[in-house]
Design a protein around this motif. Structure first.
Motif, PDB file in Angstrom:
ATOM      1  N   GLU A 226       0.964  -1.485   0.434  1.00 35.87           N
ATOM      2  CA  GLU A 226      -0.130   0.267  -0.432  1.00 35.87           C
ATOM      3  C   GLU A 226       0.980   1.120   0.100  1.00 35.87           C
ATOM      4  O   GLU A 226       0.284   2.398  -0.614  1.00 35.87           O
ATOM      5  N   TYR A 227       1.795   0.594   0.721  1.00 37.61           N
ATOM      6  CA  TYR A 227       2.759   2.418   0.981  1.00 37.61           C
ATOM      7  C   TYR A 227       3.918   2.517  -0.148  1.00 37.61           C
ATOM      8  O   TYR A 227       4.371   3.743  -0.117  1.00 37.61           O
ATOM      9  N   GLY A 228       4.553   1.055   0.207  1.00 36.51           N
ATOM     10  CA  GLY A 228       5.883   1.540  -0.385  1.00 36.51           C
ATOM     11  C   GLY A 228       5.573   1.676  -2.218  1.00 36.51           C
ATOM     12  O   GLY A 228       6.605   2.914  -3.456  1.00 36.51           O
ATOM     13  N   CYS A 229       4.681   0.447  -3.075  1.00 40.84           N
ATOM     14  CA  CYS A 229       4.282   0.544  -3.886  1.00 40.84           C
ATOM     15  C   CYS A 229       3.464   1.382  -4.524  1.00 40.84           C
ATOM     16  O   CYS A 229       3.333   1.273  -5.922  1.00 40.84           O
ATOM     17  N   GLY A 230       2.040   1.781  -3.342  1.00 39.60           N
ATOM     18  CA  GLY A 230       1.385   2.256  -3.908  1.00 39.60           C
ATOM     19  C   GLY A 230       0.101   1.537  -4.456  1.00 39.60           C
ATOM     20  O   GLY A 230      -0.497   2.460  -5.345  1.00 39.60           O
ATOM     21  N   VAL A 231       0.436   0.211  -4.339  1.00 41.59           N
ATOM     22  CA  VAL A 231      -1.041  -0.498  -5.109  1.00 41.59           C
ATOM     23  C   VAL A 231      -1.881  -0.232  -4.972  1.00 41.59           C
ATOM     24  O   VAL A 231      -2.281   0.359  -3.391  1.00 41.59           O
ATOM     25  N   TRP A 238       2.667  -6.485 -10.896  1.00 43.22           N
ATOM     26  CA  TRP A 238       3.356  -7.190 -11.357  1.00 43.22           C
ATOM     27  C   TRP A 238       4.494  -6.743 -10.453  1.00 43.22           C
ATOM     28  O   TRP A 238       5.337  -6.263 -10.364  1.00 43.22           O
ATOM     29  N   ASN A 239       5.210  -8.683  -9.476  1.00 39.19           N
ATOM     30  CA  ASN A 239       6.499  -8.422  -8.569  1.00 39.19           C
ATOM     31  C   ASN A 239       7.024  -9.129  -9.525  1.00 39.19           C
ATOM     32  O   ASN A 239       6.507 -10.413  -9.414  1.00 39.19           O
ATOM     33  N   ALA A 240       8.099  -8.941 -10.213  1.00 35.43           N
ATOM     34  CA  ALA A 240       8.648  -9.749 -10.663  1.00 35.43           C
ATOM     35  C   ALA A 240      10.039 -11.027 -10.300  1.00 35.43           C
ATOM     36  O   ALA A 240      10.519 -11.510 -10.460  1.00 35.43           O
ATOM     37  N   THR A 288       7.294  -3.843  -9.933  1.00 34.89           N
ATOM     38  CA  THR A 288       8.512  -3.725  -9.392  1.00 34.89           C
ATOM     39  C   THR A 288       9.618  -4.841  -9.544  1.00 34.89           C
ATOM     40  O   THR A 288       8.892  -6.583  -9.884  1.00 34.89           O
ATOM     41  N   ALA A 289      10.547  -4.533  -9.577  1.00 34.84           N
ATOM     42  CA  ALA A 289      12.306  -5.878  -9.697  1.00 34.84           C
ATOM     43  C   ALA A 289      12.682  -5.232  -9.176  1.00 34.84           C
ATOM     44  O   ALA A 289      12.968  -4.045  -8.278  1.00 34.84           O
ATOM     45  N   ALA A 290      13.905  -6.174  -8.416  1.00 31.66           N
ATOM     46  CA  ALA A 290      15.339  -6.165  -8.726  1.00 31.66           C
ATOM     47  C   ALA A 290      15.875  -5.323  -9.168  1.00 31.66           C
ATOM     48  O   ALA A 290      15.454  -4.926 -10.671  1.00 31.66           O
ATOM     49  N   PRO A 291      17.546  -4.512  -8.925  1.00 29.94           N
ATOM     50  CA  PRO A 291      17.544  -3.513  -9.953  1.00 29.94           C
ATOM     51  C   PRO A 291      18.570  -4.143 -10.991  1.00 29.94           C
ATOM     52  O   PRO A 291      18.230  -3.393 -12.215  1.00 29.94           O
ATOM     53  N   CYS A 312       3.751   3.509 -11.871  1.00 31.95           N
ATOM     54  CA  CYS A 312       4.611   3.013 -10.282  1.00 31.95           C
ATOM     55  C   CYS A 312       5.385   1.726 -10.976  1.00 31.95           C
ATOM     56  O   CYS A 312       5.095   1.069 -11.734  1.00 31.95           O
ATOM     57  N   ALA A 313       6.866   2.239 -10.341  1.00 27.86           N
ATOM     58  CA  ALA A 313       7.652   0.942 -10.775  1.00 27.86           C
ATOM     59  C   ALA A 313       8.851   0.536  -9.202  1.00 27.86           C
ATOM     60  O   ALA A 313       9.024   2.462  -8.941  1.00 27.86           O
ATOM     61  N   SER A 314       9.118   0.008  -9.345  1.00 25.29           N
ATOM     62  CA  SER A 314       9.116   0.006  -7.734  1.00 25.29           C
ATOM     63  C   SER A 314      10.647  -0.854  -7.854  1.00 25.29           C
ATOM     64  O   SER A 314      10.809  -1.823  -9.093  1.00 25.29           O
ATOM     65  N   SER A 315      11.841  -0.712  -6.691  1.00 27.07           N
ATOM     66  CA  SER A 315      13.024  -2.018  -7.135  1.00 27.07           C
ATOM     67  C   SER A 315      13.359  -1.954  -5.089  1.00 27.07           C
ATOM     68  O   SER A 315      13.162  -1.576  -4.626  1.00 27.07           O
TER      69      SER A 315
END
Length: 558
Positions: A226-231, A238-240, A288-291, A312-315
């Motif tokens: 909710e907070y980190g990824c803002g889902v 998609w968390n890869a 979201t995925a690893a660098p 949104c894109a996270s790492s």
């Protein structure tokens, strides 16, 4: 999303800690049932996952189907003698059978032991024996890794269940077990302290250690989504990351199921072209995925599809180097938000995506502590909070961290004691960093990776972040080398981009770049051009391997 568990609209809590306490209360119920929280409480026609194959064919898995099939498989596991607290290992790719196996395990009150499919038999054996697994569920393509040999005992106590074609004599078939049992198996309700996952650390700084994750930890998994990824409820998430590791399991499966949003699982290895096609075809909005994934997309040269709806894109998994965002903003119009966490704690510090918590992304920073965690930088030699800007030990104040759940490593009291202060106040992350005047945290290194040169403490990541901005550099690692005068100096191991050539001139360019962009004293005295860097199966660079190789054979790196 379950109607009995309404979630406020993004950004609506006046105090983010209100949401923390709401979720901590929800998942701390003494009668909490994992199956109900992650599956049965959602509408039966809601989409849990779309499981995508390499040819882009897909299976849509609803919560109704997930419930029915996990009830059948729970009955099958119970028939094999599996009960509450027993360990059930999964050596499986991202598939419908994998999700059914997880939910069935949790429906019984049993505990999942994730096994990364790239593991060789020694790593598999270590985890199965240390966890005392009762059943191993594997894909048929992984079955040979469980054959008796130097690492796998001939008298192994675990029962093997094979998904796909037939296994060995004595194995059981996943599909046959499913078909032989009826739905309706009741969901165990064992409460917040009941174990959910028995996972092992990556072994970055030594032998892998067992971490038992309780049901109460779901609160932190969900809050990060909710907070980190803002889902949001209308996202396709998609968390890869691979669920054989903490980030993929905690936040690609547990967090997604806790929210009830549609998720994507790709039943295939990584390729840049396939990644873009999946994002485009299945209208992924939150990724979201690893660098490593972002760097590979950047280096591939594969064009970004025009029709992306990514917002949104996270790492996470390792620090995100600044050149990724320079590319990302140009390639698909948004920044990648770097996040920081651990197997033992979940996510701790984020460049939060939730609008109410979002701050400008500062290059090289992993952001601010997630609500529910109190993070501080302590002095190197004492448990006092260090001044702003001072590089020190990153630690969590457990007296002000309601999301904390880790109490020690399974069966290893000595290593457990090293993670906590004597008075129980501090959890030591084992990482080194600093916090700036605006509260942004900056990662420097693992404790073991810090380089002390002539009294200066240098975090290798800060030097690496500069080196990778050079167009010839694909990736790099910086380690300490002994020096009679300075104690230690820096050495860099550099992997070049395709087409770039190693030379003394390039080495000098890289040294000058560090002097100009970071610090004159912190440049690498030697630059080694190598074909690859040692990494854990999850993609983290193993600097300690480079240090050990150098100690064993210094001439090999001269």
């Amino acid at each position: 999303m379950a109607l009995s568990d309404p979630r406020p609209a993004p950004g609506s809590p006046a105090d983010p800690l209100d949401r923390v306490h709401e979720l901590v209360t929800l998942y701390s119920d003494p009668h909490a049932s994992v199956a109900r929280l992650l599956c049965d409480g959602h509408p039966s026609d809601a989409v849990a996952y779309t499981v995508v194959e390499p040819d882009l064919s897909a299976t849509v898995l609803t919560y109704g189907r997930l419930r029915t099939e996990s009830e059948r498989f729970a009955a099958a596991l119970a028939g094999l003698g599996v009960g509450p607290g027993d360990r059930v290992a999964t050596l499986m790719g991202k598939s419908v059978d994998y999700l059914v196996a997880l939910l069935a395990t949790w429906r019984l009150g049993a505990v999942t032991v994730p096994l990364f499919t790239a593991f060789a038999p020694p790593a598999i054996a270590l985890r199965l024996l240390a966890s005392d697994a009762k059943v191993v569920i594997c894909d048929d393509t992984q079955r040979s890794k469980l054959d008796p040999g130097e690492d796998i005992p001939a008298d192994a106590k675990w029962q093997v269940v094979v998904s796909g074609s037939a296994g060995r004599d004595g194995d059981l078939g996943f599909a046959e077990l499913l078909a032989a049992h009826e739905p309706g198996y009741p969901a165990a309700a064992l409460g917040s302290d009941a174990p959910l996952v028995h996972i092992f650390t990556s072994g970055t700084t030594g032998r892998p250690k067992g971490v038992v994750v309780p049901t109460a930890a779901i609160a932190g998994c969900r809050l990060y989504a909710e907070y980190g990824c803002g889902v949001r409820e209308d996202d396709v998430f998609w968390n890869a990351a691979d669920p054989g590791w903490a980030y993929g399991l905690y936040f690609g499966v547990i967090a997604s199921l806790s929210l009830g949003v549609p998720g994507v699982l790709l039943h295939a290895g990584f390729s840049a072209e396939l990644t873009w096609r999946v994002m485009d075809e299945f209208k992924v909005t939150n990724f979201t995925a690893a660098p490593t994934v972002y760097r590979s997309l950047r280096a591939s040269g594969v064009p970004v599809p025009d029709g992306l709806v990514l917002r949104c894109a996270s790492s996470a998994g390792e620090p995100l180097t600044p050149e990724v965002n320079a590319w990302a903003e140009e390639a698909f119009g948004i920044q990648v938000h770097d996040h920081y966490g651990q197997t033992e704690a979940g996510m701790l510090v984020n460049n939060h995506q939730l609008p109410a918590l979002r701050r400008p992304v500062r290059p090289g920073s992993m952001g601010h502590p997630m609500p529910g965690w109190s993070l501080r930088v302590l002095h190197e030699d004492r448990d006092d909070i260090a001044p702003v800007g001072t590089v020190g030990r990153i630690a969590a104040d457990l007296t002000a961290s309601p999301l904390a759940w880790f109490h020690g490593y399974e069966g290893d009291p000595a290593k457990s004691a090293e993670k906590f202060s004597a008075d129980g106040r501090w959890y030591y992350t084992g990482d080194v960093g600093r916090v700036d005047e605006e509260g942004y945290f900056h990662f420097s290194s693992r404790d073991d990776d810090v380089i002390i040169m002539a009294g200066y403490r240098i975090g290798p990541f800060e030097v690496e972040s500069v080196l990778v901005t050079h167009p010839a550099v694909a990736e790099c690692a910086v380690v300490a080398a002994p020096d009679e005068v300075r104690g230690e100096v820096l050495e860099a191991f550099v992997v070049l981009q395709d087409g770039a050539e190693a030379s003394d001139r390039l080495a000098t360019e890289l040294q000058q770049l560090v002097k100009k962009r970071f610090a004159a004293h912190a440049y690498p005295r030697t630059v080694h051009f190598v074909d690859l860097l040692p990494k854990t199966p999850s993609g983290k660079i193993q600097r300690y391997v480079l240090r050990r190789q150098r100690q064993t054979d210094p001439k090999a790196h001269s």
